[in-house]
Design a protein around this motif. Sequence first.
Motif, mmCIF file in Angstrom:
data_model
loop_
_atom_site.group_PDB
_atom_site.id
_atom_site.type_symbol
_atom_site.label_atom_id
_atom_site.label_comp_id
_atom_site.label_asym_id
_atom_site.label_seq_id
_atom_site.Cartn_x
_atom_site.Cartn_y
_atom_site.Cartn_z
ATOM 1 N N PHE A 237 2.319 8.879 -9.120
ATOM 2 C CA PHE A 237 2.815 8.696 -10.496
ATOM 3 C C PHE A 237 1.653 8.853 -11.476
ATOM 4 O O PHE A 237 1.771 9.542 -12.483
ATOM 5 N N ILE B 259 3.939 9.424 7.009
ATOM 6 C CA ILE B 259 2.786 8.665 7.481
ATOM 7 C C ILE B 259 2.395 9.137 8.886
ATOM 8 O O ILE B 259 3.257 9.387 9.723
ATOM 9 N N ASP C 116 7.196 17.041 2.049
ATOM 10 C CA ASP C 116 7.201 15.588 2.193
ATOM 11 C C ASP C 116 5.828 15.166 2.722
ATOM 12 O O ASP C 116 5.008 16.018 3.099
ATOM 13 N N PRO D 267 8.698 11.581 -8.503
ATOM 14 C CA PRO D 267 9.490 12.238 -7.456
ATOM 15 C C PRO D 267 10.131 13.545 -7.949
ATOM 16 O O PRO D 267 10.162 14.525 -7.215
ATOM 17 N N ARG E 4 -1.622 10.598 5.779
ATOM 18 C CA ARG E 4 -0.319 11.238 5.621
ATOM 19 C C ARG E 4 -0.440 12.743 5.832
ATOM 20 O O ARG E 4 -1.454 13.344 5.455
ATOM 21 N N TRP F 83 2.549 5.853 -3.737
ATOM 22 C CA TRP F 83 3.505 6.446 -4.681
ATOM 23 C C TRP F 83 3.049 6.226 -6.111
ATOM 24 O O TRP F 83 3.211 7.109 -6.964
ATOM 25 N N ILE G 183 0.832 -1.207 0.000
ATOM 26 C CA ILE G 183 0.000 0.000 0.000
ATOM 27 C C ILE G 183 0.868 1.260 0.000
ATOM 28 O O ILE G 183 0.480 2.269 -0.588
ATOM 29 N N ASP G 184 2.036 1.208 0.629
ATOM 30 C CA ASP G 184 2.952 2.353 0.501
ATOM 31 C C ASP G 184 3.290 2.555 -0.979
ATOM 32 O O ASP G 184 3.234 3.678 -1.486
ATOM 33 N N SER G 185 3.601 1.465 -1.672
ATOM 34 C CA SER G 185 3.848 1.562 -3.117
ATOM 35 C C SER G 185 2.598 2.054 -3.837
ATOM 36 O O SER G 185 2.689 2.785 -4.825
#
Lengths: 148, 148, 148, 148
Positions: A48, A68, A65, A54, A120, A44, A39-41
């Motif tokens: 994207f 979490i 930034d 990034p 976040r 990101w 889920i972190d991916s």
Amino acid sequence: MRDAAIALKPLVGTLARDVTWGDCDPAGIIYYPNYFRWIDSGTWNLFFTAGLTPERLRAEYPDMDMPIVSTQLEFANPAPFGARAEVRSYVEHWGGKSFRVRHEIVRGDGAKLGAGSETRAWVRAAPGSVMRAEPIPESLKSRFLVPA
Amino acid sequence: MRDAAIALKPLVGTLARDVTWGDCDPAGIIYYPNYFRWIDSGTWNLFFTAGLTPERLRAEYPDMDMPIVSTQLEFANPAPFGARAEVRSYVEHWGGKSFRVRHEIVRGDGAKLGAGSETRAWVRAAPGSVMRAEPIPESLKSRFLVPA
Amino acid sequence: MRDAAIALKPLVGTLARDVTWGDCDPAGIIYYPNYFRWIDSGTWNLFFTAGLTPERLRAEYPDMDMPIVSTQLEFANPAPFGARAEVRSYVEHWGGKSFRVRHEIVRGDGAKLGAGSETRAWVRAAPGSVMRAEPIPESLKSRFLVPA
Amino acid sequence: MRDAAIALKPLVGTLARDVTWGDCDPAGIIYYPNYFRWIDSGTWNLFFTAGLTPERLRAEYPDMDMPIVSTQLEFANPAPFGARAEVRSYVEHWGGKSFRVRHEIVRGDGAKLGAGSETRAWVRAAPGSVMRAEPIPESLKSRFLVPA
């Protein structure tokens, strides 16, 4: 007037994942902390999908930034070695200085594996300074909406 | 009457962890899914502390497993490379067929890093059968209490 | 005579991988132990490609396992967050009771990221017995050859 | 003359590690890529032991990094869930612009689990420039020797 007629919905990022040998614990099913890697991916990947690599993030929002704050998942069905899955991620809530990403993890055969969310913060994190939350710009939020 | 006089409190398992280079993300702080690795280890360490090694578990409760149902963590302070921490784990709730383990993660200097819980089911998982939750035996629960 | 006319070459398994946020260390490049996660997956993927899912392996070669004996990788170029790569894996040597899998990791733009190999033994690992290496059956090897 | 009388030997860093549930694969033994996590930590721990925390490294050798060039491990005995181990690390060779760290992994009962090495380059990695290897300063090497 016409604007009101344009219905919008959240942009959804999708990420393919497969359960590898090393993802599995001795019980032969996925070791659950790996779902948090997924889920972190997923978050990101959602950025994207919204065009925010990034490099773009750094260029458009220097020193910002998104650490979490909290996260939770509920697990429905086990996933064995070799299983294929999809992580579907979208922002389900924009707060003033934080946001919540919803994640749904679905096995290749359609069975639900897990679902939950990440919260976040949107913070300024200049080197050498204390991190401080800031209001999320509208320019950022608008990237995560698509015509319904 | 005399039993009532014996105050009991939950057994607490403690686990030392240090933040390694590979635990850190490009922001130089711990990659949060690793905290779930730590708390999963915290639960197994709590069972060790209660005398329940994997061999003992298998011998005393054959075919029983304790898969994750849900989990959540809140994060308080970042942990950089080289930080030392302690994971403190105890059962905060025994349900009929599930239980909830509380985890508190504290940095070496006393700062709180994170806290949350795991809910796990107590299930029969005989090879070739469907997993089915069963009542948690008193013999198991009693191992997780110590004199206050 | 006719057999001699059929040229064969090793079956190659290919696996797509992308470098996620959590794969990267504080230097912003992939944390190298992750490459070993990738090549281990590369070996299992090669077996999948040869038609040998875990179920088939268990059915055709009960109690056999293929533990790692040694492994090495050389690294050529760094891979940052977001990089896409392909792992190409094939058996480069069949020994009597062991085999060596070659792995080549190539970045999306064609740059070589790393290359190396795993040596694995072919062992009988019945529950409760000591592991013992056995000759690799021809039926297994023949699955890893395709017409050149 | 007197210098010749002072025998020196390599500084050895030791790191305690335990095999957690999530370190184990479905065969119930440690998933081998985790050994590379251990030896990478072993190198950083060796630098800590030599007094070189990340802060000190940055202060004394600004913009220098030590990326991996190659690595290899041989595996001797399996380590099951709950096993305790020690990683012993020392520089076994100083080259001009690179160095090789030897790692030995020993189980709590003394059995050898694995051994191998990492070769790392000593490079200037200023932001925005290409990495370039440089001669390793004597001031660095001398920290890794102790009286025999």
